[in-house]
Design an enzyme around this catalytic site. Sequence first.
Site, PDB file in Angstrom:
ATOM      1  N   LYS A  18      38.318 -62.912  18.549  1.00  0.00           N
ATOM      2  CA  LYS A  18      37.721 -62.005  19.540  1.00  0.00           C
ATOM      3  C   LYS A  18      37.907 -60.552  19.115  1.00  0.00           C
ATOM      4  O   LYS A  18      36.984 -59.747  19.174  1.00  0.00           O
ATOM      5  CB  LYS A  18      38.371 -62.220  20.908  1.00  0.00           C
ATOM      6  CG  LYS A  18      38.002 -61.155  21.929  1.00  0.00           C
ATOM      7  CD  LYS A  18      38.707 -61.350  23.248  1.00  0.00           C
ATOM      8  CE  LYS A  18      40.050 -60.681  23.362  1.00  0.00           C
ATOM      9  NZ  LYS A  18      40.054 -59.234  23.617  1.00  0.00           N
ATOM     10  N   ASN A  19      39.129 -60.222  18.671  1.00  0.00           N
ATOM     11  CA  ASN A  19      39.431 -58.816  18.392  1.00  0.00           C
ATOM     12  C   ASN A  19      38.784 -58.290  17.104  1.00  0.00           C
ATOM     13  O   ASN A  19      38.860 -57.097  16.816  1.00  0.00           O
ATOM     14  CB  ASN A  19      40.949 -58.595  18.342  1.00  0.00           C
ATOM     15  CG  ASN A  19      41.553 -58.594  19.736  1.00  0.00           C
ATOM     16  OD1 ASN A  19      40.838 -58.694  20.731  1.00  0.00           O
ATOM     17  ND2 ASN A  19      42.872 -58.488  19.802  1.00  0.00           N
TER      18      ASN A  19
ATOM     19  N   CYS B 162      42.316 -55.219  30.482  1.00  0.00           N
ATOM     20  CA  CYS B 162      43.535 -55.860  30.978  1.00  0.00           C
ATOM     21  C   CYS B 162      44.509 -54.822  31.525  1.00  0.00           C
ATOM     22  O   CYS B 162      44.687 -53.752  30.958  1.00  0.00           O
ATOM     23  CB  CYS B 162      44.242 -56.585  29.847  1.00  0.00           C
ATOM     24  SG  CYS B 162      43.659 -58.240  29.562  1.00  0.00           S
TER      25      CYS B 162
ATOM     26  N   ARG C  38      47.430 -47.633  28.750  1.00  0.00           N
ATOM     27  CA  ARG C  38      46.391 -47.747  27.720  1.00  0.00           C
ATOM     28  C   ARG C  38      45.431 -46.551  27.690  1.00  0.00           C
ATOM     29  O   ARG C  38      44.235 -46.684  27.978  1.00  0.00           O
ATOM     30  CB  ARG C  38      45.616 -49.052  27.870  1.00  0.00           C
ATOM     31  CG  ARG C  38      46.509 -50.247  27.767  1.00  0.00           C
ATOM     32  CD  ARG C  38      45.734 -51.522  27.751  1.00  0.00           C
ATOM     33  NE  ARG C  38      45.335 -51.928  26.414  1.00  0.00           N
ATOM     34  CZ  ARG C  38      44.724 -53.076  26.156  1.00  0.00           C
ATOM     35  NH1 ARG C  38      44.415 -53.890  27.105  1.00  0.00           N
ATOM     36  NH2 ARG C  38      44.418 -53.386  24.915  1.00  0.00           N
TER      37      ARG C  38
ATOM     38  N   ASP D 172      50.298 -59.738  21.470  1.00  0.00           N
ATOM     39  CA  ASP D 172      49.395 -60.698  22.101  1.00  0.00           C
ATOM     40  C   ASP D 172      49.949 -62.128  22.108  1.00  0.00           C
ATOM     41  O   ASP D 172      49.306 -63.028  22.662  1.00  0.00           O
ATOM     42  CB  ASP D 172      48.020 -60.680  21.407  1.00  0.00           C
ATOM     43  CG  ASP D 172      47.210 -59.443  21.782  1.00  0.00           C
ATOM     44  OD1 ASP D 172      47.622 -58.710  22.693  1.00  0.00           O
ATOM     45  OD2 ASP D 172      46.163 -59.213  21.146  1.00  0.00           O
TER      46      ASP D 172
ATOM     47  N   ARG E 260      37.770 -64.853  28.971  1.00  0.00           N
ATOM     48  CA  ARG E 260      37.484 -63.663  28.170  1.00  0.00           C
ATOM     49  C   ARG E 260      37.926 -63.861  26.729  1.00  0.00           C
ATOM     50  O   ARG E 260      37.355 -63.253  25.825  1.00  0.00           O
ATOM     51  CB  ARG E 260      38.217 -62.441  28.749  1.00  0.00           C
ATOM     52  CG  ARG E 260      37.692 -61.975  30.087  1.00  0.00           C
ATOM     53  CD  ARG E 260      38.376 -60.683  30.485  1.00  0.00           C
ATOM     54  NE  ARG E 260      38.580 -59.858  29.319  1.00  0.00           N
ATOM     55  CZ  ARG E 260      39.682 -59.145  29.068  1.00  0.00           C
ATOM     56  NH1 ARG E 260      40.672 -59.132  29.909  1.00  0.00           N
ATOM     57  NH2 ARG E 260      39.787 -58.426  27.979  1.00  0.00           N
TER      58      ARG E 260
HETATM   59  C1  UD1 Z   1      44.228 -53.981  20.491  1.00  0.00           C
HETATM   60  C2  UD1 Z   1      43.868 -55.392  20.861  1.00  0.00           C
HETATM   61  C3  UD1 Z   1      44.900 -55.975  21.817  1.00  0.00           C
HETATM   62  C4  UD1 Z   1      46.290 -55.834  21.207  1.00  0.00           C
HETATM   63  C5  UD1 Z   1      46.566 -54.406  20.761  1.00  0.00           C
HETATM   64  C6  UD1 Z   1      47.869 -54.253  19.997  1.00  0.00           C
HETATM   65  C7  UD1 Z   1      41.459 -55.466  20.724  1.00  0.00           C
HETATM   66  C8  UD1 Z   1      40.152 -55.605  21.426  1.00  0.00           C
HETATM   67  N1  UD1 Z   1      42.547 -55.413  21.476  1.00  0.00           N
HETATM   68  O1  UD1 Z   1      44.231 -53.241  21.717  1.00  0.00           O
HETATM   69  O2  UD1 Z   1      44.582 -57.360  22.018  1.00  0.00           O
HETATM   70  O3  UD1 Z   1      47.253 -56.203  22.185  1.00  0.00           O
HETATM   71  O4  UD1 Z   1      45.517 -53.954  19.897  1.00  0.00           O
HETATM   72  O5  UD1 Z   1      47.887 -55.088  18.896  1.00  0.00           O
HETATM   73  O6  UD1 Z   1      41.496 -55.441  19.501  1.00  0.00           O
HETATM   74  N2  UD1 Z   1      47.653 -45.775  22.688  1.00  0.00           N
HETATM   75  C9  UD1 Z   1      47.766 -44.464  23.076  1.00  0.00           C
HETATM   76  N3  UD1 Z   1      46.657 -43.659  22.998  1.00  0.00           N
HETATM   77  C10 UD1 Z   1      45.472 -44.117  22.546  1.00  0.00           C
HETATM   78  C11 UD1 Z   1      45.352 -45.452  22.126  1.00  0.00           C
HETATM   79  C12 UD1 Z   1      46.472 -46.261  22.212  1.00  0.00           C
HETATM   80  O7  UD1 Z   1      48.834 -44.029  23.500  1.00  0.00           O
HETATM   81  O8  UD1 Z   1      44.509 -43.323  22.496  1.00  0.00           O
HETATM   82  C13 UD1 Z   1      48.830 -46.650  22.787  1.00  0.00           C
HETATM   83  C14 UD1 Z   1      48.608 -47.833  23.736  1.00  0.00           C
HETATM   84  O9  UD1 Z   1      48.839 -47.466  25.084  1.00  0.00           O
HETATM   85  C15 UD1 Z   1      49.622 -48.820  23.218  1.00  0.00           C
HETATM   86  C16 UD1 Z   1      49.614 -48.552  21.701  1.00  0.00           C
HETATM   87  O10 UD1 Z   1      49.070 -47.247  21.531  1.00  0.00           O
HETATM   88  O11 UD1 Z   1      50.893 -48.514  23.721  1.00  0.00           O
HETATM   89  C17 UD1 Z   1      48.798 -49.536  20.906  1.00  0.00           C
HETATM   90  O12 UD1 Z   1      47.479 -49.575  21.427  1.00  0.00           O
HETATM   91  P1  UD1 Z   1      46.265 -50.029  20.524  1.00  0.00           P
HETATM   92  O13 UD1 Z   1      46.801 -50.546  19.220  1.00  0.00           O
HETATM   93  O14 UD1 Z   1      45.246 -48.968  20.444  1.00  0.00           O
HETATM   94  O15 UD1 Z   1      45.697 -51.282  21.339  1.00  0.00           O
HETATM   95  P2  UD1 Z   1      44.180 -51.651  21.628  1.00  0.00           P
HETATM   96  O16 UD1 Z   1      43.340 -51.306  20.452  1.00  0.00           O
HETATM   97  O17 UD1 Z   1      43.807 -51.160  22.969  1.00  0.00           O
END
Ligand code: UD1
Length: 429
Positions: A22-23, A126, A131, A316, A408
């Site tokens: 999915k990701n 989620c 986030r 995850d 999902r």
């Molecule tokens: C993706 C995955 C999710 C997985 C996560 C971590 C997808 C669709 N989702 O989520 O399943 O759990 O990676 O492996 O691929 N952060 C900030 N600012 C930002 C962006 C992120 O502070 O602008 C923080 C987030 O709150 C979190 C950390 O960085 O604490 C990691 O987030 P991120 O790796 O970006 O996760 P996602 O891409 O949302």
Amino acid sequence: MDRIRIVGGNKLNGTIPISGAKNAALPLMIAALLTDETLILDNVPRLADVAQLQRILGNHGVDIMAAGKRPGDREYQGQTLHISAANIIDTTAPYELVSKMRASFWVIAPLLARMHECKVSLPGGCAIGTRPVDLLIMALEKLGAELQIDGGYVIAKAPNGLTGADIDFPKVTVSGTHVALMAAALAKGKTIITNAACEPEIVDVADCLKKMGAKISGAGTPRIVIDGVSKLHGARHTVLPDRIETGTYAMAVAMTGGDVQLAGARPELLQSALDVLVEAGATVTPNNEGIRIQRNGAGIRPVTVATAPFPGFPTDLQAQLMALMASAKGASRITETIFENRFMHVQELARFGAKISLGGETAVVDGIPHLKGAPVMATDLRASVSLVIAGLAAEGETMVNRIYHLDRGFERLEEKLSACGANIERISG
Ligand code: UD1
């Protein structure tokens, strides 16, 4: 609303086919916005999130054709999508669509890179912590975009196109890396991303972008270099197997006992989780067709694990590991370092009798010999499946309510598990 009913206690034996990730599928579909030619994606999982993204892309004017069955197709083969963004007629991604799935916010990168403007609603998704999207915005601003937040929307402009830049992420972010990569592919000049996420899904997207004509090196390492090109073209790409689905079923087998072949799984995508499973007492055998997981006789051993960016133990799989450790012989410590507040499953696991105490970002799980089935509520995607895993091993009946989260991210979950002997069914309505 659909529910899942499980009568626990059956061992799992047989074969579970692993679907496309999915990701990876989501950012790959979004990457189709970067070109006016057709991107063909094979092995796309049939998931609610994929269908939702189809609606979002459709709103921008993207045509998506899902090819029908072909001679020789295996029963469990992902779908092939032909995605054509020849004409982007609308650069607004509205709240009603984006709020349902966080990753859809990432359309901001290709829209900005190709159309030089867009208006994208701040995301939903989620409920696992705050986030934010500050690092995505930072990356796009480095590339020369002007961004403004107004009325819950990010309004982005780059009248003369994006320009390559150095982007140094203060923390590892998968979303930030995807967005930077896609935007930089069409920027003028060189972009260097440092402290980039190394997740396999980033590598998969980079591989696809390269097939589309992008010049990218270093994906899968913390330093990615992109030499922007003025145009990308069509390509064909197969989505890599889902490492989270793989790890989830591996934990289910470790929990119930049994012997299951995870067909199409790739061990290198989740080595840290497989190592933890071995430590917990499972036998893990990589082979030509995937990974074989067995656990016989002896009980589950407790472990100490902290989640971390790839190649560390994935956040995850944290909830699923907690379900497994709920019936280990002793106390486990599970620390969540990626998302604050990703412990909503703790109170639901307690309904099975699990003994879990939370202190800050660490959960201490005191294993008990037998969990007992219970009515439970799915809270987020991965937490939901941890309740299924607990239910498979618990004595008696478990009813998992509010399972739309499961749909999902897990394709035909109850079919795959019942084919291996689980007593599990979906109750509609
Ligand atoms: C993706 C995955 C999710 C997985 C996560 C971590 C997808 C669709 N989702 O989520 O399943 O759990 O990676 O492996 O691929 N952060 C900030 N600012 C930002 C962006 C992120 O502070 O602008 C923080 C987030 O709150 C979190 C950390 O960085 O604490 C990691 O987030 P991120 O790796 O970006 O996760 P996602 O891409 O949302």
